[in-house]
Design an enzyme around this catalytic site. Structure first.
Site, mmCIF file in Angstrom:
data_model
loop_
_atom_site.group_PDB
_atom_site.id
_atom_site.type_symbol
_atom_site.label_atom_id
_atom_site.label_comp_id
_atom_site.label_asym_id
_atom_site.label_seq_id
_atom_site.Cartn_x
_atom_site.Cartn_y
_atom_site.Cartn_z
ATOM 1 N N SER A 224 -1.330 2.509 9.442
ATOM 2 C CA SER A 224 -2.292 1.413 9.629
ATOM 3 C C SER A 224 -1.502 0.124 9.455
ATOM 4 O O SER A 224 -0.374 0.143 8.944
ATOM 5 C CB SER A 224 -3.408 1.470 8.572
ATOM 6 O OG SER A 224 -2.876 1.128 7.295
ATOM 7 N N TYR A 226 -2.096 -2.013 7.311
ATOM 8 C CA TYR A 226 -1.880 -2.129 5.862
ATOM 9 C C TYR A 226 -0.623 -1.356 5.440
ATOM 10 O O TYR A 226 0.274 -1.898 4.791
ATOM 11 C CB TYR A 226 -3.099 -1.604 5.073
ATOM 12 C CG TYR A 226 -2.693 -1.127 3.703
ATOM 13 C CD1 TYR A 226 -2.300 -2.039 2.724
ATOM 14 C CD2 TYR A 226 -2.610 0.237 3.406
ATOM 15 C CE1 TYR A 226 -1.852 -1.602 1.475
ATOM 16 C CE2 TYR A 226 -2.172 0.682 2.172
ATOM 17 C CZ TYR A 226 -1.792 -0.237 1.205
ATOM 18 O OH TYR A 226 -1.342 0.188 -0.002
HETATM 19 P P1 NAD Z 1 -7.333 -4.148 -5.511
HETATM 20 O O1 NAD Z 1 -7.729 -4.723 -4.195
HETATM 21 O O2 NAD Z 1 -8.384 -3.618 -6.400
HETATM 22 O O3 NAD Z 1 -6.472 -5.215 -6.326
HETATM 23 C C1 NAD Z 1 -5.570 -6.095 -5.714
HETATM 24 C C2 NAD Z 1 -5.690 -7.444 -6.410
HETATM 25 O O4 NAD Z 1 -4.744 -8.351 -5.838
HETATM 26 C C3 NAD Z 1 -7.070 -8.065 -6.223
HETATM 27 O O5 NAD Z 1 -7.619 -8.444 -7.470
HETATM 28 C C4 NAD Z 1 -6.822 -9.270 -5.320
HETATM 29 O O6 NAD Z 1 -7.715 -10.332 -5.573
HETATM 30 C C5 NAD Z 1 -5.367 -9.616 -5.638
HETATM 31 N N1 NAD Z 1 -4.650 -10.290 -4.545
HETATM 32 C C6 NAD Z 1 -4.575 -9.924 -3.245
HETATM 33 N N2 NAD Z 1 -3.852 -10.807 -2.558
HETATM 34 C C7 NAD Z 1 -3.450 -11.760 -3.435
HETATM 35 C C8 NAD Z 1 -2.684 -12.954 -3.314
HETATM 36 N N3 NAD Z 1 -2.187 -13.349 -2.144
HETATM 37 N N4 NAD Z 1 -2.474 -13.705 -4.427
HETATM 38 C C9 NAD Z 1 -2.972 -13.330 -5.625
HETATM 39 N N5 NAD Z 1 -3.703 -12.198 -5.802
HETATM 40 C C10 NAD Z 1 -3.938 -11.430 -4.706
HETATM 41 O O7 NAD Z 1 -6.241 -3.015 -5.182
HETATM 42 P P2 NAD Z 1 -5.734 -1.824 -6.123
HETATM 43 O O8 NAD Z 1 -6.425 -0.594 -5.721
HETATM 44 O O9 NAD Z 1 -5.721 -2.234 -7.530
HETATM 45 O O10 NAD Z 1 -4.230 -1.707 -5.616
HETATM 46 C C11 NAD Z 1 -3.211 -2.462 -6.242
HETATM 47 C C12 NAD Z 1 -1.894 -2.203 -5.541
HETATM 48 O O11 NAD Z 1 -1.580 -0.826 -5.601
HETATM 49 C C13 NAD Z 1 -1.906 -2.595 -4.073
HETATM 50 O O12 NAD Z 1 -0.681 -3.182 -3.741
HETATM 51 C C14 NAD Z 1 -2.072 -1.282 -3.368
HETATM 52 O O13 NAD Z 1 -1.487 -1.322 -2.104
HETATM 53 C C15 NAD Z 1 -1.357 -0.318 -4.296
HETATM 54 N N6 NAD Z 1 -1.895 1.042 -4.207
HETATM 55 C C16 NAD Z 1 -3.210 1.301 -4.508
HETATM 56 C C17 NAD Z 1 -3.696 2.604 -4.423
HETATM 57 C C18 NAD Z 1 -5.130 2.971 -4.699
HETATM 58 O O14 NAD Z 1 -5.510 4.145 -4.488
HETATM 59 N N7 NAD Z 1 -5.957 2.052 -5.179
HETATM 60 C C19 NAD Z 1 -2.816 3.629 -4.045
HETATM 61 C C20 NAD Z 1 -1.483 3.331 -3.746
HETATM 62 C C21 NAD Z 1 -1.024 2.030 -3.833
HETATM 63 N N1 USQ Z 2 -10.658 10.551 4.127
HETATM 64 C C1 USQ Z 2 -11.677 11.421 4.458
HETATM 65 N N2 USQ Z 2 -12.942 11.060 4.131
HETATM 66 C C2 USQ Z 2 -13.256 9.896 3.483
HETATM 67 C C3 USQ Z 2 -12.203 9.022 3.129
HETATM 68 C C4 USQ Z 2 -10.917 9.372 3.477
HETATM 69 O O1 USQ Z 2 -11.445 12.492 5.035
HETATM 70 O O2 USQ Z 2 -14.443 9.653 3.238
HETATM 71 C C5 USQ Z 2 -9.269 10.899 4.445
HETATM 72 C C6 USQ Z 2 -8.550 9.856 5.308
HETATM 73 O O3 USQ Z 2 -8.804 10.087 6.687
HETATM 74 C C7 USQ Z 2 -7.103 10.061 4.906
HETATM 75 C C8 USQ Z 2 -7.185 10.516 3.458
HETATM 76 O O4 USQ Z 2 -8.532 10.923 3.235
HETATM 77 O O5 USQ Z 2 -6.531 11.104 5.649
HETATM 78 C C9 USQ Z 2 -6.829 9.426 2.465
HETATM 79 O O6 USQ Z 2 -7.658 8.290 2.735
HETATM 80 P P1 USQ Z 2 -7.947 7.209 1.582
HETATM 81 O O7 USQ Z 2 -8.961 6.252 2.120
HETATM 82 O O8 USQ Z 2 -8.244 7.889 0.316
HETATM 83 O O9 USQ Z 2 -6.516 6.555 1.390
HETATM 84 P P2 USQ Z 2 -5.685 5.521 2.253
HETATM 85 O O10 USQ Z 2 -6.447 4.909 3.336
HETATM 86 O O11 USQ Z 2 -4.389 6.166 2.613
HETATM 87 O O12 USQ Z 2 -5.398 4.359 1.211
HETATM 88 C C10 USQ Z 2 -5.448 4.521 -0.206
HETATM 89 C C11 USQ Z 2 -5.422 3.133 -0.811
HETATM 90 C C12 USQ Z 2 -4.104 2.459 -0.445
HETATM 91 C C13 USQ Z 2 -2.949 3.330 -0.847
HETATM 92 C C14 USQ Z 2 -3.071 4.735 -0.273
HETATM 93 C C15 USQ Z 2 -2.057 5.695 -0.847
HETATM 94 O O13 USQ Z 2 -6.521 2.363 -0.338
HETATM 95 O O14 USQ Z 2 -4.031 1.208 -1.096
HETATM 96 O O15 USQ Z 2 -1.754 2.776 -0.388
HETATM 97 O O16 USQ Z 2 -4.358 5.279 -0.655
HETATM 98 S S1 USQ Z 2 -1.478 6.828 0.373
HETATM 99 O O17 USQ Z 2 -2.642 7.518 0.937
HETATM 100 O O18 USQ Z 2 -0.574 7.711 -0.273
HETATM 101 O O19 USQ Z 2 -0.853 6.024 1.403
#
Ligand code: NAD
Ligand code: USQ
Length: 442
Positions: A224, A226
């Site tokens: 994506s 992202y």
């Molecule tokens: P989140 O959206 O809950 O938190 C991100 C925070 O960053 C928010 O509070 C937002 O306001 C702040 N932010 C965004 N852009 C900013 C900017 N330009 N300046 C200052 N603050 C800013 O996300 P999260 O789930 O806590 O994820 C945190 C990090 O971990 C992200 O980088 C995400 O890609 C990574 N990550 C998350 C997951 C997951 O499952 N949640 C998995 C893998 C990686």
């Molecule tokens: N999926 C379903 N049903 C749902 C939601 C998701 O089948 O209702 C599937 C998606 O198609 C995908 C998988 O579950 O194949 C994971 O999706 P997700 O929404 O849980 O995760 P993703 O979009 O990859 O993103 C999340 C976080 C992102 C982080 C990432 C870790 O939002 O910030 O980077 O997980 S990873 O997946 O390892 O890239």
């Protein structure tokens, strides 16, 4: 499908943020007033700036470190809260404002957290924040982190890559120019690797080609705009670490689940956010809420999609381990940060079984996959480095689903059923009708 209202796109194009330069909240309370914060670690006293500290992973990490004696500053522009307002979404949990959160934390723990509200894409703000706090470690969570959000339309794709890539370049420059000895701990994602038909290594792979051998960054295939923003970040960090002799750790994190950590449960005003909607909700957290409200679990396509997962209690611990064991200067070290692999179908089976124990009748539905991704594939990713440094994982089999389901049941009155459906299609622009209707009805 309809396009997002024009005013939403406009406001995103100018990067919504709340600015209050260097507005540190001085809510200092005497240590004797609180009970948290006594479990000090070897890193106690380290000055840690947490960018994105108002978010899901960042808030839990800020409190985890503060409770263990680290000097914590949160930097956040609160844009995640703005996304909810713009799209008519809300977290399952009623979260307090960031100002109330840090004030309550000071009362509960006796530990002060600095708060700087602003955008890291704004160089003047970031420069001032770094100069005033002088961090020894920066943990960078502050990005737009939803794959579906980045695929809504061109505006959101551009916003995501601008926010994430430029924000990270600014952080690298801030370290180079203001705190050159500061260790950058950057949140990447397992999704940078995609789903190759070979084992996934931790960041680098040794390749023999035409009789010569080299160890190179592992090939990246983001799924994506992202995920691709994280790939670009990794390349920029790799370059800058070498060019400017900076110590960097890239944490390629898997999908995080759960909501409770010791500190965020210490008071209702400290509760963490919990996203279950079709844009910011992630697989396991979404399925738990769906089971709690009697919505069929939404498997996208065949459900063979396999990913690495981890409990949020392990996220905070992994970050602490990375800070306590810094990378060398000039090195971009990569850790794969997850504890177990599951396919989507594995998750639905676990939730059906655990739901039945609580008397829930859990149904599963396969919906047309809104994403472009492999639905059946090989997946074997390494994740040994954090364990070698002392991570003791919380595994899904340890009863977590049961307590997560109970948690979701406690909050189920706050669930908006219209937000549950997948809301973004990778091949079309805009958000689906249900989502917009929900936004209108709120
Ligand atoms: P989140 O959206 O809950 O938190 C991100 C925070 O960053 C928010 O509070 C937002 O306001 C702040 N932010 C965004 N852009 C900013 C900017 N330009 N300046 C200052 N603050 C800013 O996300 P999260 O789930 O806590 O994820 C945190 C990090 O971990 C992200 O980088 C995400 O890609 C990574 N990550 C998350 C997951 C997951 O499952 N949640 C998995 C893998 C990686
Ligand atoms: N999926 C379903 N049903 C749902 C939601 C998701 O089948 O209702 C599937 C998606 O198609 C995908 C998988 O579950 O194949 C994971 O999706 P997700 O929404 O849980 O995760 P993703 O979009 O990859 O993103 C999340 C976080 C992102 C982080 C990432 C870790 O939002 O910030 O980077 O997980 S990873 O997946 O390892 O890239």
């Amino acid at each position: 499908m309809i396009a997002a209202p024009r005013h939403q796109m406009m406001s995103l194009a100018i990067q919504p943020c709340v600015m209050s330069r260097g507005s540190a909240v001085q809510a200092v309370v005497s240590p004797s007033q609180g009970e948290m914060g006594t479990a000090h670690s070897s890193g106690a006293g380290t000055r840690v700036m947490i960018i994105g500290g108002d978010g899901y992973c960042g808030w839990a990490t800020a409190l985890h470190l503060s409770a263990r004696g680290y000097k914590v500053a949160i930097v956040d522009n609160l844009v995640r809260r703005t996304f909810d307002l713009q799209l008519g979404m809300d977290t399952l949990t009623p979260i307090s404002s960031i100002h109330d959160r840090v004030k309550k934390w000071a009362e509960v723990s006796g530990n002060h957290i600095d708060l700087m509200v602003g955008d890291i894409c704004d160089w003047d703000f970031l420069e001032q924040s770094m100069e005033s706090f002088r961090p020894e470690a920066v943990v960078h969570f502050g990005e737009q982190r939803s794959a579906p959000y980045s695929m809504i339309d061109r505006t959101r794709a551009v916003y995501t890559q601008h926010n994430n890539v430029i924000g990270t370049i600014n952080v690298l420059y801030a370290i180079k120019e203001i705190c050159p000895d500061c260790h950058l701990v950057k949140l990447g994602t397992m999704g940078e690797y995609g789903t190759p038909n070979i084992d996934i290594e931790e960041g680098y792979i040794t390749i023999e080609h035409n009789g010569r051998t080299d160890t190179l960054p592992y090939p990246k295939q983001g799924g994506s705009f992202y995920h691709l923003s994280k790939v670009h970040d990794s390349h920029n960090i790799f370059f800058a670490s070498k060019a400017w002799d900076i110590a960097c750790t890239d944490l390629n994190q898997g999908v995080v689940y759960g909501v409770r950590t010791e500190e965020t449960m210490a008071d209702p005003a400290l509760i963490n956010r919990y996203d279950y909607d079709g844009i910011f909700g992630t697989a396991l957290n979404r399925f738990v809420v769906q089971a709690a409200v009697g919505h069929p679990l939404t498997v996208y396509g065949k459900g063979g999609q396999t990913r690495g997962f981890l409990d949020i209690r392990d996220t905070v611990r992994c970050v602490q381990i990375a800070i306590d064991n810094p990378a060398n200067k000039g090195e971009m070290r990569v850790f794969n940060q997850f504890t177990e692999q599951f396919s989507v179908n594995d998750l639905t089976k676990i939730i059906s079984t655990e739901g039945a124990k609580l008397g829930l009748d859990v149904n599963i539905v396969s919906v047309p996959n809104p994403r472009v991704e492999k639905e059946e594939h090989y997946y074997n990713a390494k994740c040994t480095k954090l364990r070698d440094l002392g991570l003791e994982p919380h595994l899904l089999s340890d009863g977590l689903i049961d307590s997560l389901l109970t948690f979701a049941l406690e909050h189920k009155d706050r669930v908006n059923m219209d937000l549950i459906k997948p809301a973004v299609n990778w091949k079309k622009s805009g958000v689906v009708d249900a989502m917009t209707n929900a936004a209108v009805s709120k």
